[in-house]
Design a protein around this motif. Structure first.
Motif, short mmCIF file in Angstrom:
data_model
loop_
_atom_site.label_atom_id
_atom_site.label_comp_id
_atom_site.label_asym_id
_atom_site.label_seq_id
_atom_site.Cartn_x
_atom_site.Cartn_y
_atom_site.Cartn_z
N VAL A 72 0.85 -1.19 0.00
CA VAL A 72 0.00 0.00 0.00
C VAL A 72 0.89 1.24 0.00
O VAL A 72 1.69 1.44 0.91
CB VAL A 72 -0.94 0.03 1.22
CG1 VAL A 72 -1.80 1.29 1.20
CG2 VAL A 72 -1.82 -1.22 1.26
N MET A 73 0.74 2.06 -1.04
CA MET A 73 1.54 3.29 -1.15
C MET A 73 0.57 4.46 -1.39
O MET A 73 -0.01 4.60 -2.46
CB MET A 73 2.53 3.17 -2.31
CG MET A 73 3.47 4.36 -2.44
SD MET A 73 4.89 3.87 -3.48
CE MET A 73 5.12 5.35 -4.45
N ALA A 117 -1.00 -7.85 -4.61
CA ALA A 117 -1.67 -6.64 -5.10
C ALA A 117 -0.91 -5.39 -4.68
O ALA A 117 -0.18 -5.38 -3.68
CB ALA A 117 -3.11 -6.58 -4.58
N ILE A 118 -1.11 -4.35 -5.48
CA ILE A 118 -0.68 -2.99 -5.16
C ILE A 118 -1.94 -2.15 -4.99
O ILE A 118 -2.87 -2.26 -5.79
CB ILE A 118 0.15 -2.37 -6.30
CG1 ILE A 118 1.43 -3.15 -6.58
CG2 ILE A 118 0.46 -0.91 -6.01
CD1 ILE A 118 2.04 -2.82 -7.93
N ILE A 119 -1.97 -1.33 -3.96
CA ILE A 119 -3.03 -0.33 -3.82
C ILE A 119 -2.33 1.01 -3.65
O ILE A 119 -1.57 1.20 -2.69
CB ILE A 119 -3.96 -0.61 -2.63
CG1 ILE A 119 -4.52 -2.03 -2.68
CG2 ILE A 119 -5.09 0.41 -2.59
CD1 ILE A 119 -5.31 -2.44 -1.45
N THR A 120 -2.56 1.95 -4.58
CA THR A 120 -1.80 3.20 -4.53
C THR A 120 -2.63 4.38 -5.04
O THR A 120 -3.61 4.20 -5.77
CB THR A 120 -0.50 3.08 -5.35
OG1 THR A 120 0.32 4.22 -5.11
CG2 THR A 120 -0.79 2.98 -6.84
N PHE A 144 -6.41 4.76 -6.95
CA PHE A 144 -7.59 5.54 -6.58
C PHE A 144 -7.31 7.03 -6.79
O PHE A 144 -6.17 7.45 -6.92
CB PHE A 144 -8.02 5.25 -5.14
CG PHE A 144 -7.07 5.78 -4.08
CD1 PHE A 144 -7.23 7.04 -3.53
CD2 PHE A 144 -6.01 5.01 -3.62
CE1 PHE A 144 -6.38 7.53 -2.55
CE2 PHE A 144 -5.14 5.48 -2.64
CZ PHE A 144 -5.33 6.74 -2.11
N GLY A 145 -8.38 7.79 -6.81
CA GLY A 145 -8.27 9.24 -6.98
C GLY A 145 -8.47 9.70 -8.40
O GLY A 145 -8.85 10.84 -8.65
N GLN A 146 -8.20 8.81 -9.34
CA GLN A 146 -8.32 9.13 -10.76
C GLN A 146 -8.16 7.84 -11.56
O GLN A 146 -7.43 6.93 -11.16
CB GLN A 146 -7.25 10.14 -11.18
CG GLN A 146 -7.38 10.68 -12.58
CD GLN A 146 -6.34 11.76 -12.86
OE1 GLN A 146 -6.32 12.79 -12.19
NE2 GLN A 146 -5.48 11.52 -13.84
N GLU A 147 -8.88 7.73 -12.68
CA GLU A 147 -8.75 6.55 -13.54
C GLU A 147 -7.33 6.46 -14.11
O GLU A 147 -6.76 7.46 -14.55
CB GLU A 147 -9.75 6.63 -14.69
CG GLU A 147 -11.20 6.49 -14.25
CD GLU A 147 -11.58 5.06 -13.88
OE1 GLU A 147 -10.90 4.13 -14.37
OE2 GLU A 147 -12.52 4.88 -13.10
N VAL A 148 -6.77 5.25 -14.09
CA VAL A 148 -5.43 5.01 -14.63
C VAL A 148 -5.52 3.86 -15.63
O VAL A 148 -6.01 2.78 -15.29
CB VAL A 148 -4.42 4.65 -13.51
CG1 VAL A 148 -3.05 4.36 -14.10
CG2 VAL A 148 -4.34 5.76 -12.47
N SER A 153 -9.68 0.35 -10.70
CA SER A 153 -10.06 1.54 -9.94
C SER A 153 -10.60 1.11 -8.58
O SER A 153 -11.52 0.28 -8.50
CB SER A 153 -11.12 2.33 -10.69
OG SER A 153 -11.81 3.20 -9.83
N MET A 154 -10.03 1.65 -7.51
CA MET A 154 -10.54 1.36 -6.17
C MET A 154 -12.01 1.71 -6.07
O MET A 154 -12.81 0.97 -5.48
CB MET A 154 -9.73 2.13 -5.12
CG MET A 154 -10.25 2.02 -3.70
SD MET A 154 -9.25 3.00 -2.53
CE MET A 154 -10.28 2.95 -1.07
N GLU A 155 -12.37 2.84 -6.67
CA GLU A 155 -13.76 3.29 -6.62
C GLU A 155 -14.69 2.28 -7.28
O GLU A 155 -15.78 2.00 -6.78
CB GLU A 155 -13.89 4.66 -7.30
CG GLU A 155 -13.23 5.81 -6.55
CD GLU A 155 -11.72 5.95 -6.80
OE1 GLU A 155 -11.10 6.88 -6.27
OE2 GLU A 155 -11.16 5.09 -7.53
#
Length: 524
Positions: A72-73, A117-120, A144-148, A153-155
């Motif tokens: 998690v970063m 997994a990575i969550i960033t 999260f915070g914006q589509e990559v 997407s976390m959302e």
């Protein structure tokens, strides 16, 4: 100081750390957030927990399960709290990673931990994409915070999920966190903490040191990615049912004091560097910190001069605390005895913390040795992940050796001397850098300083000080002589810095600690 009863620190056999936060489910505000642009939001305990439940459901649906590791970063955002709580609920082991890490650091953590997994945060995706090596265990990349592009997407992962989640049943000895040390020599060590560690930590740090009650607004400035964030902003605040204040912005001493005043902060936890910079302001007395009932400091020893400034201007006694990534708070200065200000304080569990020699044997009072923690201390790490050799090497006899040197007096107050690597041996004298730094910091011209050993053909090593001056002072030979005499007047004469070098700034770690190792290496 009354020592804690260690029996009350042992978690029930079936225990999940997330329950400590879940029990505060209500409409009360859990977090108040703002950034340096003035944007702000807040979230209640009920909404925070529901969001964590949704994300825990989403992670589980992806296929992540109890015991899986996730890197998690992130940064100082409300989503960070959602992520950590969700992972704990799902039994997923969190590997906190600083936003300042580079690709080479990240690939080591991903492969060593066998992270699935990575969550960033979306702004940090690029560093992961700079990784050129294989990451064979990695299955999911979540931002999260914006589509990559090409990232989940976390959302979206949590969007359609229910707001309820049955927390995975874990044992007190099941792994909860895999934190990596800074690794000043060799590769970083993976420090494993269990759910039971968190149980003990909450019953040591939050009530005894931070002095948190449910009615408090608490500001702990540590950033996610560091064990100190797990200690205070996450566990101690939310586990106590208090309201956490989160500021996502660069450190500016005036801004920090303004926040303390305007937000009516009750409990402050920040680094010695942050305290020093605030204490050096000429107009520090212009701020009203009357709502602040507790101020604590951790990371490295805090100078007496800074403690005195806060005591004089705000009637606040800074509670200096000591602990490590491998433990929790071990020693704290909770007293108001003027003669003991400047000490580390006393062990919170006095029978578990000792000063020992190189063989792990306790030594008499007023002798310098290594701070050590008894093996059965309830809030000690489980092991260094995948490294039994380093795990075994960290112990001597019945004790885990911290690597920090100190002495204790007849009242069991500990007095810090420095890291084992930082201690200076000059002409047979053992000199702790902190006491020389503490003396220098009392001089009106000194803004910051660091003391290290410099090689000397006669004495083996001599004391060298790197000094950052306040505005308006010039680094002249006369000032060097004045500073040397000043230190001689405050400490034993053999401890004075025979060399003083004026510098614009000092090298520091990402968490604000002075990197004396860099200064030592510059002498070779």
């Amino acid at each position: 100081m009354t020592s804690l009863d260690f029996k009350t620190l042992i978690a029930p056999e079936n225990y999940n750390l997330a329950n400590e936060i879940d029990k505060h489910f209500s409409e009360k505000r859990a977090l108040i957030w703002e950034n340096e642009l003035g944007e702000h939001e807040s979230i209640s305990y009920s909404v925070l927990i529901k969001k964590a439940n949704k994300f825990a459901n989403g992670l589980t649906k992806l296929g992540l399960k109890k015991g899986d590791r996730v890197v998690v970063m992130t940064t100082r955002l409300i989503e960070s709290y959602v992520i950590y709580l969700a992972c704990l609920k799902a039994g997923i082991i969190i590997s906190p990673s600083s936003e300042l890490l580079k690709a080479k650091d990240l690939v080591y953590r991903l492969n060593h931990s066998e992270a699935k997994a990575i969550i960033t945060y979306h702004r940090y995706v690029k560093e992961f994409e700079n990784i050129n090596e294989s990451t064979p265990f990695l299955k999911f990349r979540i931002a999260f915070g914006q589509e990559v592009p090409n990232w989940l997407s976390m959302e979206e992962v949590m969007k359609e999920e229910p707001e309820s989640f049955t927390t995975v049943e874990t044992q007190k000895d099941d792994y909860a966190f895999l934190a990596y040390t800074s690794g000043t020599t060799g590769m970083p060590k993976g420090v494993v903490h269990s759910h039971g560690w968190g149980y003990a930590h909450l019953r040591i740090a939050a009530p005894k040191w931070l002095n948190i009650s449910e009615s408090d607004t608490v500001w702990a400035t540590a950033a996610p990615g560091w064990q100190k964030w797990v200690w205070s902003p996450f566990l101690s605040i939310l586990g106590s049912g208090a309201t956490g204040y989160v500021y996502n912005g660069k450190f500016q001493p005036h801004k920090y004091l303004q926040i303390l005043q305007d937000k009516k902060i009750n409990v402050l936890c920040c680094t010695p560097t942050e305290y020093r910079m605030m204490a050096k302001l000429d107009d520090v007395s212009a701020f009203n910190l009357s709502h602040l009932h507790t101020a604590v400091s951790a990371g490295e020893a805090l100078n007496r001069e800074v403690i005195d400034v806060f005591k004089h201007h705000f009637a606040i006694q800074i509670r200096d605390g000591y602990g490590q990534t491998e433990s929790t708070l071990l020693i704290a200065n909770l007293n108001v005895d003027a003669e003991k200000i400047g000490s580390m304080g006393q062990p919170l569990l006095q029978e578990f913390i000792e000063i020992v020699d190189d063989n792990g044997q306790p030594i008499p009072v007023n002798q310098v040795g290594t701070i050590a923690v008894r093996k059965d201390f309830p809030a000690l790490f489980k092991l260094y992940y995948k490294d039994s050799e380093k795990t075994n090497h960290a112990y001597r006899g019945d004790y885990f050796l911290t690597g920090d040197r100190a002495s204790k007096d007849v009242n069991n107050y500990f007095w810090f001397q420095g890291r084992n690597d930082d201690v200076i041996i000059s002409s047979g004298y053992t000199i702790g850098p902190f006491e020389v730094e503490d003396a220098l910091m009392k001089h009106q011209s000194v803004k910051e300083c660091a003391v290290v050993a410099a090689p000397d053909p006669i004495r083996g090593n001599i004391v060298k000080a790197f000094v950052v001056l306040k505005d308006g002072f010039s680094g002249t030979n006369d000032l060097i002589r004045e500073l040397q005499q000043f230190v001689k007047s405050l400490t034993a004469p053999y401890k004075y810095p025979r060399i003083i070098q004026f510098v614009e700034s000092l090298p520091k770690t990402d968490s604000g600690k002075i990197r004396r190792v860099d200064l030592r290496n510059s002498q070779r």
